[in-house]
Design a protein around this motif. Structure first.
Motif, short mmCIF file in Angstrom:
data_model
loop_
_atom_site.label_atom_id
_atom_site.label_comp_id
_atom_site.label_asym_id
_atom_site.label_seq_id
_atom_site.Cartn_x
_atom_site.Cartn_y
_atom_site.Cartn_z
N PRO A 38 11.21 -0.63 -17.77
CA PRO A 38 12.21 -1.59 -17.28
C PRO A 38 13.58 -1.42 -17.92
CG PRO A 38 10.14 -2.70 -17.78
CD PRO A 38 10.00 -1.29 -18.29
N GLU A 39 13.65 -0.72 -19.05
CA GLU A 39 14.95 -0.47 -19.67
C GLU A 39 15.63 0.75 -19.07
OE1 GLU A 39 14.74 -0.36 -23.88
OE2 GLU A 39 13.96 -2.40 -24.06
N ARG A 40 14.91 1.50 -18.25
CA ARG A 40 15.49 2.68 -17.58
C ARG A 40 15.72 2.45 -16.10
NH1 ARG A 40 15.31 7.78 -19.96
NH2 ARG A 40 14.01 8.03 -21.81
N ALA A 41 14.88 1.61 -15.47
CA ALA A 41 14.91 1.51 -14.01
C ALA A 41 14.58 0.10 -13.55
CB ALA A 41 13.94 2.51 -13.41
N ALA A 42 15.08 -0.23 -12.36
CA ALA A 42 14.85 -1.58 -11.81
C ALA A 42 13.47 -1.68 -11.14
CB ALA A 42 15.94 -1.93 -10.82
N ARG A 43 13.09 -0.68 -10.34
CA ARG A 43 11.83 -0.76 -9.60
C ARG A 43 11.19 0.62 -9.53
NH1 ARG A 43 11.98 -4.06 -4.13
NH2 ARG A 43 9.79 -4.39 -4.75
N GLY A 44 9.88 0.63 -9.28
CA GLY A 44 9.15 1.88 -9.16
C GLY A 44 8.38 1.96 -7.86
N VAL A 45 8.21 3.18 -7.36
CA VAL A 45 7.40 3.47 -6.18
C VAL A 45 6.39 4.53 -6.61
CG1 VAL A 45 7.38 4.38 -3.84
CG2 VAL A 45 9.26 2.90 -4.58
N MET A 77 6.95 -2.56 -15.23
CA MET A 77 8.06 -2.76 -14.31
C MET A 77 7.57 -3.19 -12.93
SD MET A 77 9.28 1.16 -13.51
CE MET A 77 10.87 0.56 -12.96
N ASP A 78 8.49 -3.68 -12.13
CA ASP A 78 8.20 -4.09 -10.76
C ASP A 78 7.95 -2.84 -9.93
OD1 ASP A 78 8.00 -5.45 -8.38
OD2 ASP A 78 10.16 -5.70 -8.13
N ILE A 79 6.78 -2.74 -9.29
CA ILE A 79 6.45 -1.53 -8.54
C ILE A 79 6.00 -1.85 -7.12
CG2 ILE A 79 5.79 -0.23 -10.61
CD1 ILE A 79 2.83 -0.63 -9.67
N VAL A 80 6.11 -0.82 -6.26
CA VAL A 80 5.55 -0.82 -4.92
C VAL A 80 4.58 0.35 -4.87
CG1 VAL A 80 6.03 -0.44 -2.48
CG2 VAL A 80 7.57 -1.86 -3.84
N THR A 81 3.33 0.08 -4.48
CA THR A 81 2.34 1.15 -4.40
C THR A 81 2.34 1.76 -3.00
OG1 THR A 81 0.57 -0.40 -3.79
CG2 THR A 81 0.88 0.07 -6.15
N VAL A 82 2.04 3.07 -2.96
CA VAL A 82 1.97 3.81 -1.70
C VAL A 82 0.66 4.58 -1.69
CG1 VAL A 82 3.14 5.45 -0.18
CG2 VAL A 82 4.49 4.08 -1.79
N GLY A 83 -0.03 4.56 -0.56
CA GLY A 83 -1.30 5.27 -0.44
C GLY A 83 -1.97 4.95 0.88
N ARG A 84 -3.21 5.30 0.98
CA ARG A 84 -3.93 5.01 2.23
C ARG A 84 -4.28 3.52 2.34
NH1 ARG A 84 -4.58 9.84 0.34
NH2 ARG A 84 -4.31 11.61 1.76
N GLU A 85 -4.43 2.88 1.19
CA GLU A 85 -4.61 1.43 1.15
C GLU A 85 -3.74 0.90 0.01
OE1 GLU A 85 -8.70 0.37 0.84
OE2 GLU A 85 -9.29 1.42 2.67
N ALA A 86 -2.52 0.52 0.33
CA ALA A 86 -1.56 0.12 -0.70
C ALA A 86 -0.50 -0.78 -0.08
CB ALA A 86 -0.92 1.38 -1.33
#
Length: 486
Positions: A227-234, A251-260
């Protein structure tokens, strides 16, 4: 706005050291390369892998350096900042000198073993479709507007990187997409950079000559998700390391995948492209990607996730995915209407090789002939694993990649040690001969995959870089196969 520079004593305060010598010059630029020094430059004397920047201090002074960062005691006519580790402060100093450009434009960082280049190019295309002016920094090149600068590293050294960001801001970039390597994290190349979004593709064995083990390699990649380097993650979570990263980061993330959070499912695939169902969180969209390969579906989903996070409309993302241009040397099909299919790809890790062969296996009815080699002076442990991965092909031609200072025959032997005994294998040191042999060997309906060098236009052998492009060689061999030598 143009960079205003920074006074030396303010820079000294920033990193907590004293100025040795008199004066408080205004610093307009910073560089670790004495050849880049001009009037008003801070020269950073870095002790590198092959040379020591202290040797070039006086050349830097002669070229106009007004101050220097050193780790050794030196005698010079300009004021110096003495630090324990020049690399560790280089990013902070350069960012300050250039007015902290990453605070003035959203920066997107993409990391992972495979897919960084493709994902950043996809992001560039999607955001350009959305009307954004996009800067691009990566393995193939840096692109600022219509200007293209060949790349020396996947991620430039900190002084070059901050100068590039400054230039992109000054030239009106709305967003910048950057490949962030594990070397960049360990060597402080992106220190003092604020990322609006960071993305993770996957992790598999590579660079263990530098990181020594997979855990250290993973930690280097994971350190970007702070969180000290970036606002959000994917994060692509169908990769086990990605799943671990998603579970461990704060950190605040968004997951990506077949079920995400963002999901993608393959509906149909052939040599011309892949049809997928993509759900960006607001409903499912049927999309025809104009590129083949399961890995490219994963890359496209990550790129779509990043663009969604930065506020791009779903309709724009879907439109852009349907018109994605190919990325040079990334699963690039160089055959035309030929009865055989020939692909050139940068895959140079065991997982990357396996993924390409697996993707092609599902697209052609004939045999797969793979041309592979391993780079010299790099991770030696992965060489037999590369041979094992290539054994999924029907025929393997093992050849030279960039042998650098090593004996090409010894590298080939190490790759072949890992190959399965039931696969037909050939050993051809000359890469040009290997490519032409593989294409001549192919029968109608077969596919040839030429792996390892991708977009590269040279081959490094015994201290020299010779012109060589797999795509050019493949096209010449295809012409010869048609009976029309190039």
């Amino acid at each position: 706005m143009p960079s205003t520079g920074e006074r030396l004593r303010a820079l000294a305060d920033l990193i907590g050291v004293e100025v040795h010598g008199s004066g408080d010059p205004l610093i307009r630029d910073a560089t670790h390369d004495s050849r880049q020094v001009a009037a008003g430059t801070l020269f950073v004397a870095v002790k590198g892998f092959s040379t020591d920047g202290h040797r070039y201090l006086e050349q830097a002074v002669a070229n106009g350096a007004v101050a220097a960062v050193v780790t050794d005691e030196v005698e010079t006519t300009i004021p110096v900042l003495r630090v324990p580790d020049a690399r560790a402060v280089m990013g902070s100093l350069a960012a300050a000198i250039h007015g902290h450009p990453s605070r003035q434009v959203p920066v997107i960082g993409v990391t992972g073993t495979n897919g960084k280049t493709t994902v950043t190019h996809m992001i560039e295309h999607i955001l350009s479709t959305a009307g954004k002016a996009v800067g691009l920094v990566g393995t193939i090149h840096t692109r600022i507007g219509d200007d293209v600068i060949p790349a020396l590293h996947t991620t430039p050294e900190a002084t070059d990187f901050q100068r590039m960001l400054r230039d992109m801001v000054d030239r009106g970039a709305d967003v910048v997409a950057v490949e962030v390597s594990s070397h960049a994290m360990t060597l402080h190349r992106v220190d003092a950079t604020w990322f609006g979004v960071v993305a993770f593709t996957n992790l598999s064995q590579d660079h263990l000559d530098f990181h020594h083990d997979m855990e250290t390699y993973f930690e280097a990649k994971a350190s970007l998700f702070d969180p000290e380097r970036a606002a959000r993650g994917v994060i692509w979570v169908d990769d086990p390391w990605g799943s671990r990263l998603a579970a461990s980061t704060s950190m605040d993330i968004v997951t990506v995948g077949r079920e995400a959070d963002i999901s993608v499912v393959i509906v149909e695939a052939d040599l011309s492209g892949t049809t997928v169902d993509l759900d960006l969180g607001g409903g499912t969209h049927r999309v025809r990607l104009p590129m083949a390969g399961t890995f490219n579906v994963e890359n496209a989903a990550v790129a779509a996730g990043v663009c969604s996070v930065v506020g791009t409309a779903d309709a724009t993302i879907v439109e852009a995915l349907g018109s994605l241009p190919g990325v040079p040397g990334r699963f690039e099909r160089v055959s035309g209407d030929d009865p055989i299919s020939v692909f050139v790809d940068f895959a140079h890790t065991p997982d990357g090789i396996a993924e390409v062969i697996s993707a092609v296996r599902g697209l052609v009815d004939g045999r797969i002939i793979a041309v592979i080699g391993a780079g010299g002076d790099r991770d030696r442990e992965k060489r037999p694993h590369m041979g094992a991965a290539a054994s999924a092909a029907d025929v393997v031609v093992v050849t030279s990649d960039n042998p650098r200072s090593e004996d090409p025959a010894a590298i080939i032997d190490a790759v072949m040690e890992g190959m399965h005994r039931d696969v037909r294998a050939m050993n051809l040191i000359d890469r040009r001969v290997a490519i032409s042999t593989a294409i001549a060997e192919a029968s109608d309906g077969d596919a040839v995959v030429i792996l390892g060098k991708g977009h590269e236009r040279g081959q490094e052998i015994a201290g020299f870089r010779y012109p060589f492009d797999d795509r050019i060689e493949a096209r010449a061999a295809l012409a010869a196969r048609r009976g029309h030598p190039a």
